[in-house]
Design a protein around this motif. Sequence first.
Motif, short mmCIF file in Angstrom:
data_model
loop_
_atom_site.label_atom_id
_atom_site.label_comp_id
_atom_site.label_asym_id
_atom_site.label_seq_id
_atom_site.Cartn_x
_atom_site.Cartn_y
_atom_site.Cartn_z
N GLU A 62 0.89 -1.24 -0.17
CA GLU A 62 -0.21 -0.18 0.16
C GLU A 62 0.76 1.25 0.02
O GLU A 62 0.67 2.34 -0.57
CB GLU A 62 -1.03 0.00 1.17
CG GLU A 62 -2.23 -1.14 1.10
CD GLU A 62 -2.82 -1.03 2.46
OE1 GLU A 62 -2.43 -0.26 3.56
OE2 GLU A 62 -4.03 -1.90 2.55
N GLN A 63 2.01 1.19 0.94
CA GLN A 63 2.86 2.53 0.82
C GLN A 63 3.69 2.59 -0.36
O GLN A 63 3.76 3.78 -0.95
CB GLN A 63 3.76 2.50 2.09
CG GLN A 63 2.92 2.33 3.34
CD GLN A 63 2.35 3.94 3.61
OE1 GLN A 63 2.72 4.71 3.14
NE2 GLN A 63 1.12 3.68 4.15
N TRP A 65 2.57 1.72 -3.49
CA TRP A 65 1.52 2.08 -4.51
C TRP A 65 1.30 3.79 -4.16
O TRP A 65 1.15 4.59 -5.14
CB TRP A 65 0.31 1.26 -4.55
CG TRP A 65 -0.88 2.08 -5.65
CD1 TRP A 65 -1.49 2.71 -5.17
CD2 TRP A 65 -0.58 2.12 -6.78
NE1 TRP A 65 -2.31 3.01 -6.07
CE2 TRP A 65 -1.70 2.54 -7.28
CE3 TRP A 65 0.43 1.61 -7.69
CZ2 TRP A 65 -2.01 3.02 -8.86
CZ3 TRP A 65 0.10 1.52 -9.10
CH2 TRP A 65 -1.05 2.21 -9.49
N PHE A 66 1.33 4.15 -2.74
CA PHE A 66 1.01 5.43 -2.34
C PHE A 66 2.12 6.39 -3.20
O PHE A 66 1.83 7.34 -3.58
CB PHE A 66 0.73 5.63 -1.13
CG PHE A 66 0.42 6.86 -0.69
CD1 PHE A 66 -0.42 7.92 -1.08
CD2 PHE A 66 1.72 7.69 0.27
CE1 PHE A 66 -0.54 9.33 -0.57
CE2 PHE A 66 1.57 8.94 0.58
CZ PHE A 66 0.58 9.73 0.16
N ALA A 68 4.66 5.78 -5.18
CA ALA A 68 4.74 5.88 -6.65
C ALA A 68 3.73 6.70 -7.39
O ALA A 68 3.91 7.50 -7.90
CB ALA A 68 4.84 4.44 -7.20
N SER A 69 2.46 6.70 -6.80
CA SER A 69 1.40 7.32 -7.52
C SER A 69 1.51 8.94 -7.38
O SER A 69 1.17 9.62 -8.24
CB SER A 69 0.01 6.77 -6.82
OG SER A 69 -0.06 7.28 -5.49
N VAL A 70 2.23 9.31 -6.13
CA VAL A 70 2.22 10.74 -6.02
C VAL A 70 3.70 11.39 -6.50
O VAL A 70 3.91 12.46 -6.24
CB VAL A 70 2.05 11.28 -4.44
CG1 VAL A 70 0.75 10.79 -3.96
CG2 VAL A 70 3.20 10.44 -3.72
N THR A 71 4.46 10.54 -7.09
CA THR A 71 5.84 10.91 -7.52
C THR A 71 5.97 10.56 -8.98
O THR A 71 7.04 11.26 -9.53
CB THR A 71 6.88 10.25 -6.67
OG1 THR A 71 6.79 8.73 -6.70
CG2 THR A 71 6.82 10.91 -5.23
N ILE A 72 5.60 9.76 -9.44
CA ILE A 72 5.66 9.20 -10.87
C ILE A 72 5.74 10.54 -11.88
O ILE A 72 6.70 10.78 -12.72
CB ILE A 72 4.96 7.98 -11.43
CG1 ILE A 72 5.41 6.98 -10.62
CG2 ILE A 72 5.11 7.91 -12.95
CD1 ILE A 72 4.74 5.50 -10.99
N LEU A 73 4.30 11.02 -11.86
CA LEU A 73 4.23 12.09 -12.99
C LEU A 73 5.09 13.26 -12.62
O LEU A 73 5.53 13.85 -13.64
CB LEU A 73 2.73 12.38 -12.99
CG LEU A 73 2.28 13.39 -14.24
CD1 LEU A 73 2.64 12.93 -15.55
CD2 LEU A 73 0.76 13.87 -13.82
N ALA A 128 5.79 12.46 -0.83
CA ALA A 128 5.58 11.35 0.03
C ALA A 128 6.12 11.49 1.35
O ALA A 128 5.43 10.93 2.35
CB ALA A 128 6.33 10.03 -0.67
N VAL A 170 11.01 2.85 -4.43
CA VAL A 170 10.45 3.70 -5.46
C VAL A 170 11.40 4.86 -5.70
O VAL A 170 11.32 5.07 -7.22
CB VAL A 170 9.23 4.56 -4.87
CG1 VAL A 170 8.79 5.87 -5.42
CG2 VAL A 170 8.09 3.54 -4.36
#
Length: 281
Positions: A62-63, A65-66, A68-73, A128, A170
């Motif tokens: 869960e962490q 994915w969180f 990664a989701s807030v830093t990839i873009l 993050a 990540v």
Amino acid sequence: MTAPLPLRPPDPGTEKAGAAPAGREPSRLLAPLRQTGGLFALALAVARAVFRRPFQVREFIEQFWFVASVTILPAALVSIPFGAVIALQVGSLTEQLGAQSFTGGASVLAVIQQASPLIVALLIAGAAGSAICADLGSRKIREELDAMEVMGVSPVQRLVVPRVLATMLVAVLLNGLVSVVGTLGGYFFNVIMQDGTPGAYLASFSALAQLPDLYVGEIKALIFGFIAGIVAAYRGLNPRGGPKGVGDAVNQSVVITFMLLFLVNMILTAVYLQIVPPKGG
């Protein structure tokens, strides 16, 4: 007439308004040392708890994915102008020196060794890390962490270890993405805007770059991710003053992480340049 009462001598501790007691000054001076020691103690506790069982697999996923989701873009978008600025600046400098053929190698090495790990670490610490600090801080002021300790559950192993490992993984994966995107951005701006040739750009890269350059970038990203996770967790576990203290802890975690990242990056770069000789040297 009655004789006037003698004046009471002033209390030495209250001669100056707002003066701190004599014993409090050393504690203020030692506060940064205590904070540093607590940070290193948490890092050591996390390193030990990684190998203990049970490992919190679900929390880690869960962490991960969180984070990664807030830093990839943001990482992909930030790496393009970084690569472009480095390519344009290096291209202008090499043109003045008459060494345009080395533009590609110099700009790509700057992106891989310096820009990419720092971009990843700063984004993880800002996006993050602040969320991790706020989450742990809110749990602390609600006394959830104290309740876990009463029940015999270690907050470090249950909450901190999955978050730190997630930031490290990540960071390593994002470092590869940022390196590729930054290199492509530098290639595009050098070829299109500075009339460079694609062949010379790639040839200079193969002439100057070596495999340890990629290794040191990944090692930096791993260490930077660990620092960002540890600092965010430490400030989240030690808030002061209720909800307002949580907000202050979030701001402090980001600032402290930035300072440590630049310091550690300088040390790692100096050690790498001393250990690994340049290609052809």
